[in-house]
Design an enzyme around this catalytic site. Structure first.
Site, PDB file in Angstrom:
ATOM      1  N   ILE A   1      56.623   6.775  30.737  1.00 52.45           N
ATOM      2  CA  ILE A   1      55.721   7.860  31.121  1.00 52.45           C
ATOM      3  C   ILE A   1      54.700   7.357  32.125  1.00 52.45           C
ATOM      4  CG2 ILE A   1      54.035   9.554  30.280  1.00 52.45           C
ATOM      5  CD1 ILE A   1      55.369   9.297  27.518  1.00 52.45           C
ATOM      6  N   CYS A   2      54.545   8.119  33.197  1.00 44.12           N
ATOM      7  CA  CYS A   2      53.545   7.786  34.210  1.00 44.12           C
ATOM      8  C   CYS A   2      52.441   8.838  34.173  1.00 44.12           C
ATOM      9  CB  CYS A   2      54.187   7.749  35.602  1.00 44.12           C
ATOM     10  SG  CYS A   2      53.018   7.348  36.925  1.00 44.12           S
ATOM     11  N   VAL A   3      51.274   8.443  33.680  1.00 47.67           N
ATOM     12  CA  VAL A   3      50.120   9.333  33.640  1.00 47.67           C
ATOM     13  C   VAL A   3      48.876   8.467  33.827  1.00 47.67           C
ATOM     14  CG1 VAL A   3      49.955   9.194  31.120  1.00 47.67           C
ATOM     15  CG2 VAL A   3      48.965  11.153  32.306  1.00 47.67           C
TER      16      VAL A   3
END
Length: 221
Positions: A94-96
């Site tokens: 996940i890229c956040v």
């Protein structure tokens, strides 16, 4: 993946345990927590797809992994359920921003989970890990939504809560040989040919007896 329990200071472990216990007792809406007593540094969760999004109706399993430098370093997040989303890589990473440059030690795991849920409502194509999904989101939202919903139907609508569990059709424990409930095929039923064999044996015995009696009679003469 190796556990980081031994690498975290006792005071950090106590804080993590306290927060995970609070999350399990009072989770955010649409999120369930499945803490592990063996490894508190790997938190399994499930997130319900928000209404009004292509993910609605789905339940997405996810995990957060706390590294040895937590909370100075943010946890790593992974979707375990396959999902078509700009900010989720092909391996589930996940890229956040909250898991990167915007991370602060005081934010906590509840904030991380809520941010990831919001990511399902408001994807960020500017930091896309899935470039195809990011491009479709910007150029053809209808196609993007169709693809995302299709994968949701296939992978996230299995009728489970997202909790780790054994498959319903998996191997079942074998019954003990002495189990009184175990039925033996053919038990209590007459065996074909048994009556005939008994009759033949009886006839043979009668003939042999007659021959013996005849010999005894001849000896007397």
């Amino acid at each position: 993946m190796n556990s980081n329990v031994e690498n975290l200071p006792p005071q950090v472990l106590r804080l993590v345990y306290k927060e995970v216990s609070a999350l399990a007792a009072d989770p955010p809406e649409g999120i369930k927590i499945y803490p592990s007593e063996e490894d508190i540094t790997e938190l399994h969760t499930s997130i319900e797809g928000p209404e009004g999004t292509p993910y609605a109706g789905g339940v997405f399993r996810m995990r957060l992994v706390l590294g040895k430098d937590f909370p100075a370093v943010p946890p790593r997040g992974y979707f375990l359920t396959k999902i078509f989303h700009p900010n989720v890589g092909h391996k589930g990473e996940i890229c956040v921003n909250v898991l990167k440059r915007d991370w602060k030690a005081e934010l906590g795991l509840r904030h991380v989970l809520l941010t990831i849920k919001c990511l399902l409502i408001h994807p960020n194509p500017e930091s896309a890990l899935n470039e195809e999904a990011g491009k479709l989101l910007l150029e053809d939202y209808k196609e993007y939504a169709s693809r995302a919903h299709l994968l949701t139907e296939i992978h996230a609508m299995g009728g489970t809560s997202g909790a780790p569990q054994e498959p319903a059709d998996g191997p079942q424990p074998k019954k003990h040989a002495g189990d009184p409930n175990k039925r033996v095929v053919g038990a209590g039923l007459p065996t074909m040919g048994t009556g005939t064999n008994n009759s033949n044996i009886s006839n043979t015995n009668i003939v042999a007896k007659k021959k013996t009696d005849k010999k005894r009679a001849l000896r007397r003469l």
